[in-house]
Design an enzyme around this catalytic site. Structure first.
Site, PDB file in Angstrom:
ATOM      1  N   LYS A  89       9.198 -17.176  38.961  1.00 25.13           N
ATOM      2  CA  LYS A  89       8.433 -18.123  38.154  1.00 25.13           C
ATOM      3  C   LYS A  89       7.010 -17.601  37.983  1.00 25.13           C
ATOM      4  CE  LYS A  89      10.652 -22.434  39.695  1.00 25.13           C
ATOM      5  NZ  LYS A  89      11.222 -22.853  38.407  1.00 25.13           N
TER       6      LYS A  89
ATOM      7  N   ARG B  54      21.811 -25.504  41.098  1.00 32.88           N
ATOM      8  CA  ARG B  54      23.218 -25.757  40.777  1.00 32.88           C
ATOM      9  C   ARG B  54      24.149 -24.898  41.633  1.00 32.88           C
ATOM     10  NH1 ARG B  54      22.109 -24.310  34.589  1.00 32.88           N
ATOM     11  NH2 ARG B  54      20.144 -25.254  35.228  1.00 32.88           N
TER      12      ARG B  54
HETATM   13  N1  BES Z   1      13.396 -26.389  40.632  1.00 36.07           N
HETATM   14  C1  BES Z   1      13.484 -26.025  39.265  1.00 36.07           C
HETATM   15  C2  BES Z   1      13.354 -27.231  38.319  1.00 36.07           C
HETATM   16  C3  BES Z   1      12.014 -27.898  38.308  1.00 36.07           C
HETATM   17  C4  BES Z   1      11.044 -27.464  37.444  1.00 36.07           C
HETATM   18  C5  BES Z   1      11.773 -28.989  39.109  1.00 36.07           C
HETATM   19  C6  BES Z   1       9.810 -28.094  37.414  1.00 36.07           C
HETATM   20  C7  BES Z   1      10.541 -29.622  39.071  1.00 36.07           C
HETATM   21  C8  BES Z   1       9.559 -29.173  38.221  1.00 36.07           C
HETATM   22  C9  BES Z   1      14.816 -25.345  38.991  1.00 36.07           C
HETATM   23  O1  BES Z   1      15.351 -24.633  40.039  1.00 36.07           O
HETATM   24  C10 BES Z   1      14.619 -24.394  37.877  1.00 36.07           C
HETATM   25  O2  BES Z   1      13.876 -23.467  38.072  1.00 36.07           O
HETATM   26  N2  BES Z   1      15.285 -24.629  36.761  1.00 36.07           N
HETATM   27  C11 BES Z   1      15.185 -23.773  35.640  1.00 36.07           C
HETATM   28  C12 BES Z   1      16.574 -23.625  35.084  1.00 36.07           C
HETATM   29  C13 BES Z   1      16.694 -22.595  33.991  1.00 36.07           C
HETATM   30  C14 BES Z   1      16.447 -21.205  34.565  1.00 36.07           C
HETATM   31  C15 BES Z   1      18.051 -22.696  33.387  1.00 36.07           C
HETATM   32  C16 BES Z   1      14.259 -24.440  34.630  1.00 36.07           C
HETATM   33  O3  BES Z   1      14.291 -25.657  34.496  1.00 36.07           O
HETATM   34  O4  BES Z   1      13.478 -23.730  34.005  1.00 36.07           O
HETATM   35 MN    MN Z   2      14.622 -22.643  40.115  1.00 33.77          MN
END
Ligand code: BES
Ligand code: MN
Ligand code: ZN
Length: 516
Positions: free
Chosen positions: A284, A358
């Site tokens: 990230k 997931r």
């Molecule tokens: N933990 C994150 C989702 C999240 C983002 C929670 C911001 C709270 C605040 C999750 O693991 C994630 O990174 N999801 C990705 C999925 C994508 C790569 C398909 C996302 O939402 O960008």
């Molecule tokens: Mn994530």
């Protein structure tokens, strides 16, 4: 060890002066003609004088407005506190949620006061309990990491609120004590969830989270089983292992079981417990990582819901599955395009290591299914797309119509905002993988629904019928990056505990009704 400081909660129906509280809290509201004083125990004369002076005091009655005035001699308290409740409609009682928020808002802004008598218009047991819930949730703070020398820690001598008395005619009702006790259990569950989520990842990691689960279950009829990395390997939990393998701190799966003799139904809860989500090799960007200690909120909710169910002695068998891992990049981390085998044998091509929630949930959904529960509910901070769809305060609920609608109804009753979202069939093919059973990413528009469609693949069947299931995405609502409001503090909110508990209570009530 997770601690929770608790309010002493009681109620009185009369004798304002006898309560001996430092502060008397009464409500104000907004009407078309300006600010109004809500029903209160002041004498008619004092109430009229106060009411007339509201505009000059600059009181508007808006939600979250708190004003302190000198106490009136007739009340016996040193301070009179006016708390805004928002728009007031003549003759219409405040909703339970407005009572919760107003009580929470007042309590949150009572620095330096040790005891408060809250005299909001709460006529019934349910309304008085709502005031108690709001007060107990509003009294939360997280100050564990202020040092003795940094100047931010509360002084040992600092006064803080320890006693709340609710002024209500329902104090005469024999059922009020149980309702206040339930409010205390519920608020404790919410507050401990907040503390777990607020704990920085330096302090909370899979192993220490598992220990916190053992500590919280101590003395309760809850069996705690912790699967370490060897056991996870042996049993084939490839999702949790794959996500955890980039970290020096190994993953854990915690299984909680509460099975009272008089049980009527068997429910399973699965919680996402990523103690820190860096994204892994699909790293990230810095700002997006800052709040990623929140990513174990689902697991914290499941833990505290099971604890609350046991404390209340509800006649349901529940299992809680906490999927604990730290998602880190390293030479041992999983790579985009790796294929892993999840519990039960399904293979997943990991195209993006940041879609890790997931993967860990897949293992636990499959494992929970093997036990043949009557329903499975999972809860996770799963997607940024949840916030695109529903914003920062409304959680998404997806799944089979029956469970999804039951969760929505429970959330409404509990005072949490959830909204049903569909699971369009066409999204499934976006998750097709060239080389494995399924890929971990697919259509990005409506990504919250895509994630739900992925999870559904791992929910099992009993006798050829899919186990009823719902998925709760609390990505935004789990963590309040804005200012405090109502009973909600900054940072971790504890959202989910009240909805899950209300859902379980609703299930019990429905079974009782059908039986009797
Ligand atoms: N933990 C994150 C989702 C999240 C983002 C929670 C911001 C709270 C605040 C999750 O693991 C994630 O990174 N999801 C990705 C999925 C994508 C790569 C398909 C996302 O939402 O960008
Ligand atoms: Mn994530
Ligand atoms: Zn995540």
């Amino acid at each position: 060890m997770i601690k929770s400081s608790e309010l002493n909660l009681t109620a009185v129906a009369k004798d304002l002066k006898k309560s001996g509280c430092e502060a008397l809290v009464i409500g104000t509201g907004q009407s078309p003609d300006g600010p109004v004083l809500l029903d209160n125990p002041l004498s008619a004369k004092a109430a009229r004088a106060l009411s007339d002076s509201l505009p000059l005091l600059g009181v508007t009655g808006a939600a979250d407005e708190v004003r302190r005035l000198p106490g009136l001699p007739e009340t016996g308290s040193e301070v009179l506190v006016l708390v805004g409740t928002g728009r007031a409609v003549q003759g219409r009682p405040l909703s339970e949620e407005t009572l919760r928020r107003s009580a929470g808002s007042a309590v949150r802004q009572l620095d330096g006061i040790e005891s408060a008598l809250i005299a909001l218009p709460a006529a019934t047991v349910a309304e008085a309990a709502a005031v108690a819930e709001g007060a107990a949730m509003g009294a939360y703070s997280y100050t564990e990491h202020y040092s003795a020398v940094g100047g931010k820690a509360p002084r040992p001598s600092a006064r803080s609120l320890s006693k709340v008395t609710i002024f209500t005619p329902a104090a005469q009702d024999r059922t009020l004590r149980a309702a206040l006790d339930r409010a205390a259990v519920l608020a404790r569950g919410v507050n401990i969830t907040r503390t777990l989520v607020n704990q920085p990842p330096s302090h909370l990691y899979p192993e220490s989270f598992a220990q916190a689960a053992r500590d919280l279950a101590k003395g309760l009829p809850i069996k705690v089983t912790v699967f370490d990395e060897k056991k996870l390997e042996k049993d084939g939990y490839g999702g949790i292992l794959g996500v955890g393998k980039g970290s020096d701190r190994p993953p854990r799966l915690v299984k909680l079981e509460y099975a009272p003799a008089k049980s009527k139904v068997n429910l399973a809860f699965v919680g996402k417990g990523i103690t820190f989500d860096s994204g892994g090799l699909s790293l990230k960007p810095g700002p997006g990582m800052q709040t990623m200690k929140l990513d174990m909120a689902g697991a914290a909710v499941v833990l505290n819901t099971v604890v609350a169910i046991a404390e209340l002695g509800l006649p349901v068998t529940v299992s809680g599955w906490l999927c604990l891992a730290e998602n880190m990049p390293s030479g041992t981390a999983q790579r985009p395009s790796d294929v892993m085998t999840t519990y039960g044998g399904r293979t997943v091509e990991v195209l993006n290591t940041d879609a890790e929630g997931r993967l860990v949930m897949a293992d636990a959904l499959a494992a929970a299914s093997e036990e043949g529960p009557d329903a499975i509910i999972d809860i996770a901070t799963l997607t940024g797309a949840q916030m695109v769809a529903l914003g920062k305060r409304v959680s998404g609920v997806m799944g089979d119509d029956g469970v999804r609608d039951a969760i929505k109804a429970a959330a409404d009753r509990a005072g949490e905002q959830f909204w049903p979202m569909p699971m369009p069939e066409e999204l499934r093919s976006s998750l097709d993988s060239q080389i494995a059973d399924i890929a971990n990413i697919g259509e990005k528009f409506g990504g919250m629904m895509t994630a739900a469609v992925f999870l559904r693949e791992f929910v099992g069947e009993i006798n050829g019928e899919k186990i009823p299931w719902a998925h709760l995405d609390i990505a935004g609502p789990a963590f309040n990056e804005g200012g405090a409001h109502g009973y909600t503090p900054k940072a971790a909110t504890g959202v989910g505990v009240r909805t899950l508990l209300a859902y379980v209570e609703d299930v019990v009530r429905r079974l009782d009704r059908d039986a009797g």
